[in-house]
Design an enzyme around this catalytic site. Structure first.
Site, PDB file in Angstrom:
ATOM      1  CG  ASP A 152      52.684  31.124  50.047  1.00 18.70           C
ATOM      2  OD1 ASP A 152      52.230  29.967  49.992  1.00 18.70           O
ATOM      3  OD2 ASP A 152      52.393  32.013  49.228  1.00 18.70           O
TER       4      ASP A 152
ATOM      5  CG  HIS B 130      50.038  23.980  55.626  1.00 19.11           C
ATOM      6  ND1 HIS B 130      49.067  23.748  56.579  1.00 19.11           N
ATOM      7  CD2 HIS B 130      49.869  25.266  55.253  1.00 19.11           C
ATOM      8  CE1 HIS B 130      48.354  24.846  56.763  1.00 19.11           C
ATOM      9  NE2 HIS B 130      48.829  25.765  55.961  1.00 19.11           N
TER      10      HIS B 130
END
EC number: 6.3.4.4
Length: 447
Positions: free
Chosen positions: A13, A41
């Site tokens: 992340d 993403h």
């Protein structure tokens, strides 16, 4: 010509999607080498938000070939949904290629993943429940279904009938769950096969041919270094190798063709799911980081745990991946803080520890040793050069670069492409020199 790997330097992340999207402008090929739909993403282009799980971020550039490599595990239902979403936004997927040797996530993988996690009780590891671990387990057990099996319809029925019967025994006897209907599953996956068939290729050969033609290739990592199956904070890890070495294995290319390795790290630290997290915060500052950073998982929507930047795990990522430079993301999230802390070492059982312990038990006992720095308390999201940044923000970045011993090549100040400062060429910059025999400031305890 440059072959570049983009790696997460924390627990995932970190903002790899945006960085990969930026670098894809000069890439001829973008390769996703490992992981599955457990990764997410997010890319924002001209106000449009694209959330991708399997398809490489380079898909937004129609002239860039995007390859899902052999080290990935593919859930066809999710992949087709992503393709449909892109089509609805007038983004072509004609430039998408899928490795014939990638493994396929089946319905029984998802069921087993969720049932196993529930049965662990207090020992749960925080899986996404998307079937990733069981898919990789079948790969290791050599009973997995690969994409090449999926498109070979004559053999697929026979293989799936045996496998589903085998998995049904586990579902019924161990977890007291209803069995899957083999015919229904087979028909569903035969439909997937016909749609995906035109995209299936020998990915290793395709990448090799691109290398021979001296094309620019970008290898897009999923998750992060600390989630690596072998080198992460085991057992709270993923089931693949999201490190630089894993990019080579999962793409089917040799390590000598790699020119650069770029690490992506947030200006603070986050973690999803279970596991030790020495710099984890509670209270007002943690809430601020979560709110300003929109710290909710792309894949699961789970709230991310937030903490200060941890240079110990950062240094570990530099070592494990051989990072040449860093991209620091979400600097703007820290804009309102009066002071900012960086973990420079741990206190472990009364001793100073400057390296990541291999034992989860020891790591859980680590207490952070902080260096406190002044905040800048002014907005940075509109800064477009180093000269635009407040002095305290520059000092913070310089400190991170010094303690990590790698240059910061990219600074991200928001989700959009234009909210970025390019400090140095991340693709064609110099290789990081190895340290001399005198060691580093870190080793000499100067921090």
């Amino acid at each position: 010509m440059a072959n570049v790997i983009v790696i997460g330097a924390q627990w995932g992340d970190e903002g790899k999607g945006k960085i990969t999207d930026l670098l894809s402008r000069s890439a001829d090929v973008v390769v996703r080498s490992q992981g599955g739909v457990n990764a997410g993403h997010t890319v924002v282009v001209e106000g449009q938000t694209f959330k991708l799980h399997l398809i490489p971020s380079g898909i937004l550039y129609p002239d860039t070939e995007c390859i899902i490599g052999s080290g990935t595990v593919i859930d066809p239902s999710v992949l087709l949904k992503e393709m449909a979403q892109l089509h609805a936004l007038n983004v072509t997927t004609d430039n998408l290629y899928i490795s014939q040797t990638a493994h396929v996530t089946m319905p029984y993988h998802r069921l087993l993943d969720q049932a196993s996690e529930e049965k662990r009780g207090k020992y749960k590891i925080g899986t996404t429940g998307r079937g990733i671990g069981p898919t990789y387990a079948d790969k290791s057990e050599r009973i997995g279904i690969r994409v090449i099996d999926l498109i070979n319809t004559e053999n697929l029925r026979q293989k799936l009938e045996w496998t589903i019967n085998y998995k049904n025994v586990i579902l019924e006897k161990l977890y007291n769950l209803p069995p899957l209907d083999a015919k229904t599953v087979i028909e569903e996956y035969l439909e997937y096969a016909e749609i995906l068939r035109p995209h299936v290729v020998d990915s290793s050969l395709k990448i090799y041919e691109a290398i021979r033609k001296r094309k620019n290739i970008l290898f897009e990592g999923a998750q992060g270094t600390l989630l690596d199956l072998d080198h992460g904070t085991y057992p709270y890890v993923t089931s693949s190798n999201p490190i630089a070495g894993g990019a080579c294995v999962g793409s089917g290319i040799g390590p000598t063709v790699i020119d650069r390795v770029i690490g992506v790290a947030k200006a603070y630290t986050t973690r999803v799911g279970e596991g030790p997290f020495p710099t984890e915060l509670e209270g007002e500052i943690e809430q601020l980081l979560c709110d300003r950073g929109a710290e909710f998982g792309t894949t699961t929507g789970r709230r991310r745990r937030c903490g200060w930047f941890d240079a110990v795990i950062g240094r570990y990522a530099v070592r494990i991946n051989g990072l040449d430079c860093l991209a620091i993301t979400k600097l703007d999230v820290l804009d309102t803080l009066e002071e900012i802390k960086v973990c420079v070492a741990y206190q472990l059982d009364g001793q100073t520890c400057r390296h990541l312990p291999s034992s989860a038990g020891e790591f859980a006992r680590c207490q952070p040793i902080y260096r406190t720095m002044p905040g800048w308390q002014q907005p940075t999201s509109d800064c477009r050069s180093l000269e635009d940044l407040p002095k305290q923000a520059l000092d913070y970045l310089k400190f991170l670069g010094a303690i990590m011993e790698v240059p910061i090549a990219i600074i991200s100040l928001g989700a959009s492409r234009d909210q970025t400062i390019i400090v140095e060429d991340p693709i064609h910059g110099p290789k990081r020199a190895l340290l001399d025999e005198n060691g580093s400031p870190w080793d000499n305890h100067e921090f």
